[in-house]
Design a protein around this motif. Structure first.
Motif, PDB file in Angstrom:
ATOM      1  N   ALA A   1      -1.031  -1.790  16.667  1.00 43.04           N
ATOM      2  CA  ALA A   1      -0.379  -0.785  15.834  1.00 43.04           C
ATOM      3  C   ALA A   1      -0.536   0.608  16.432  1.00 43.04           C
ATOM      4  N   SER A   2      -1.736   0.906  16.893  1.00 40.55           N
ATOM      5  CA  SER A   2      -1.994   2.202  17.515  1.00 40.55           C
ATOM      6  C   SER A   2      -1.151   2.386  18.776  1.00 40.55           C
ATOM      7  N   LEU A   3      -1.074   1.326  19.583  1.00 41.12           N
ATOM      8  CA  LEU A   3      -0.292   1.371  20.828  1.00 41.12           C
ATOM      9  C   LEU A   3       1.189   1.597  20.549  1.00 41.12           C
ATOM     10  N   TYR A   4       1.731   0.887  19.564  1.00 42.68           N
ATOM     11  CA  TYR A   4       3.156   1.023  19.268  1.00 42.68           C
ATOM     12  C   TYR A   4       3.476   2.386  18.664  1.00 42.68           C
ATOM     13  N   TRP A   5       2.505   3.018  18.020  1.00 36.83           N
ATOM     14  CA  TRP A   5       2.725   4.387  17.553  1.00 36.83           C
ATOM     15  C   TRP A   5       2.678   5.363  18.724  1.00 36.83           C
ATOM     16  N   ASP A   6       1.666   5.235  19.579  1.00 35.00           N
ATOM     17  CA  ASP A   6       1.511   6.162  20.696  1.00 35.00           C
ATOM     18  C   ASP A   6       2.641   6.051  21.714  1.00 35.00           C
ATOM     19  N   LYS A   7       3.082   4.832  22.016  1.00 35.11           N
ATOM     20  CA  LYS A   7       4.051   4.642  23.091  1.00 35.11           C
ATOM     21  C   LYS A   7       5.486   4.461  22.607  1.00 35.11           C
ATOM     22  N   ARG A   8       5.677   4.051  21.342  1.00 39.99           N
ATOM     23  CA  ARG A   8       7.025   3.735  20.883  1.00 39.99           C
ATOM     24  C   ARG A   8       7.410   4.390  19.553  1.00 39.99           C
ATOM     25  N   GLY A   9       6.478   5.163  18.972  1.00 38.56           N
ATOM     26  CA  GLY A   9       6.804   5.933  17.781  1.00 38.56           C
ATOM     27  C   GLY A   9       6.984   5.127  16.507  1.00 38.56           C
ATOM     28  N   LEU A  10       6.453   3.902  16.477  1.00 38.83           N
ATOM     29  CA  LEU A  10       6.552   3.049  15.298  1.00 38.83           C
ATOM     30  C   LEU A  10       5.306   3.254  14.427  1.00 38.83           C
ATOM     31  N   GLU A  11       5.512   3.771  13.217  1.00 42.00           N
ATOM     32  CA  GLU A  11       4.394   4.039  12.324  1.00 42.00           C
ATOM     33  C   GLU A  11       3.763   2.737  11.814  1.00 42.00           C
ATOM     34  N   SER A  12       2.482   2.832  11.437  1.00 44.65           N
ATOM     35  CA  SER A  12       1.788   1.702  10.837  1.00 44.65           C
ATOM     36  C   SER A  12       0.736   2.203   9.864  1.00 44.65           C
ATOM     37  N   VAL A  13       0.502   1.415   8.822  1.00 39.13           N
ATOM     38  CA  VAL A  13      -0.659   1.606   7.957  1.00 39.13           C
ATOM     39  C   VAL A  13      -1.421   0.286   7.951  1.00 39.13           C
ATOM     40  N   CYS A  14      -2.657   0.320   8.432  1.00 41.87           N
ATOM     41  CA  CYS A  14      -3.491  -0.876   8.491  1.00 41.87           C
ATOM     42  C   CYS A  14      -4.482  -0.836   7.340  1.00 41.87           C
ATOM     43  N   MET A  15      -4.334  -1.747   6.405  1.00 46.34           N
ATOM     44  CA  MET A  15      -5.139  -1.775   5.184  1.00 46.34           C
ATOM     45  C   MET A  15      -6.287  -2.759   5.364  1.00 46.34           C
ATOM     46  N   ARG A  16      -7.501  -2.245   5.535  1.00 44.53           N
ATOM     47  CA  ARG A  16      -8.670  -3.107   5.724  1.00 44.53           C
ATOM     48  C   ARG A  16      -9.154  -3.610   4.363  1.00 44.53           C
ATOM     49  N   ILE A  17      -8.588  -4.720   3.935  1.00 44.01           N
ATOM     50  CA  ILE A  17      -8.900  -5.277   2.625  1.00 44.01           C
ATOM     51  C   ILE A  17     -10.318  -5.854   2.625  1.00 44.01           C
TER      52      ILE A  17
END
Length: 279
Positions: free
Chosen positions: A146-162
């Motif tokens: 998720a971090s990589l796709y935000w940094d390199k491709r601008g795709l946002e993510s929210v990772c919910m650590r349940i």
């Protein structure tokens, strides 16, 4: 929004999310590997699809604004069992989201990504990855993806650590409990917050004894209301004194921190037989 997709829709937590998520969009698509699900909302379509199939995921996400990704094996297992759905399946979802120009992936991560930290360490969302199992390692992989796709491709993510989204039945759950209402609230905020970039948030209710800190996730506006303290007296009296040297009692991952790699952690959680899901 116009179109929202939910993977893992036939699972326990996915089943809780279907109805509230259908209210956030014009077109709601739920998906899993089950043949079908019951009680479809008026604007809901169910699509049977395997998250290990990149072409299927690309087709599934066509025209969507966001995807809420809950599809995975929900327990520790041998690596060859987890590799497809939990590792490669995360890649197919992010890659399909990128190919379809989605704005955001909302992901069901887990406390098990940091499960080998000690509970007495009040960890925040920036705690280093410290997985307790192959299952937790898969969550680390997806968060880094998720971090990589935000940094390199601008795709946002929210990772919910349940942490523990199930009826509390053990001492650990008094602090780690995430109520179903708070789960829904967290997912809704992960969807409707205007800008998230790459974000992490702990999925835990407003428990007096919550062992994690969401201070650096305040921008999401997640404000849980329920409190596991209501279960404390009864559960503590039933469980009695705990062994302070048992990793299941001293680490964030609970039983997952104590089991041998590849062995079920769920089997040691003492959950109700009708309420056995956990992410």
């Amino acid at each position: 929004m116009k179109k929202l997709v939910l993977t893992g829709a036939a699972g326990r937590l996915g089943s809780y999310l279907r109805e509230p998520l259908s209210q956030l969009c014009d077109e709601f698509v739920s998906s899993d590997i089950a043949d079908n699900v019951s009680n479809l909302a008026q604007n809901e379509t169910y699509v049977k699809a395997d998250i290990t199939d990149l072409d299927a995921m690309t087709t599934l996400l066509e025209g969507a604004d966001m995807v809420v990704h809950f599809g995975a094996v929900g327990d520790e297992a041998p690596m060859d069992v987890l590799w497809g759905p939990n590792f490669y399946g995360a890649y197919t979802v992010w890659e399909a989201a990128y190919r379809n120009k989605l704005r955001r992936v909302v992901y069901a991560s887990s406390i098990h990504a940091v499960g080998m930290h000690k509970k007495t360490d009040f960890i925040g969302i920036d705690a280093p990855h410290k997985p307790d199992t192959f299952y937790g390692l898969a969550k680390c992989f997806a968060e880094d993806l998720a971090s990589l796709y935000w940094d390199k491709r601008g795709l946002e993510s929210v990772c919910m650590r349940i942490l523990s989204c199930a009826q509390p039945t053990n001492s650990r759950a008094v602090g780690t409990w995430l109520s179903y209402d708070d789960l829904i609230h967290m997912v809704e905020r992960a969807i409707n917050t205007p800008i998230t970039g790459f974000s992490v948030v702990y999925g835990v209710s407003n428990n007096d004894r919550a062992p994690v800190d969401n201070a650096k996730a305040q921008h999401l506006g997640y404000r849980p209301k329920d409190n596991g303290e209501q279960f404390a007296a009864e559960i503590y009296s039933t469980d009695g004194p705990l062994d302070p040297h048992d990793p299941a009692n001293t680490h964030h991952g609970g039983p997952f921190a104590a089991v041998e790699l590849g062995n079920s952690g769920m089997a040691h959680l003492n959950l109700d037989t009708d309420d056995t899901g956990k992410h």
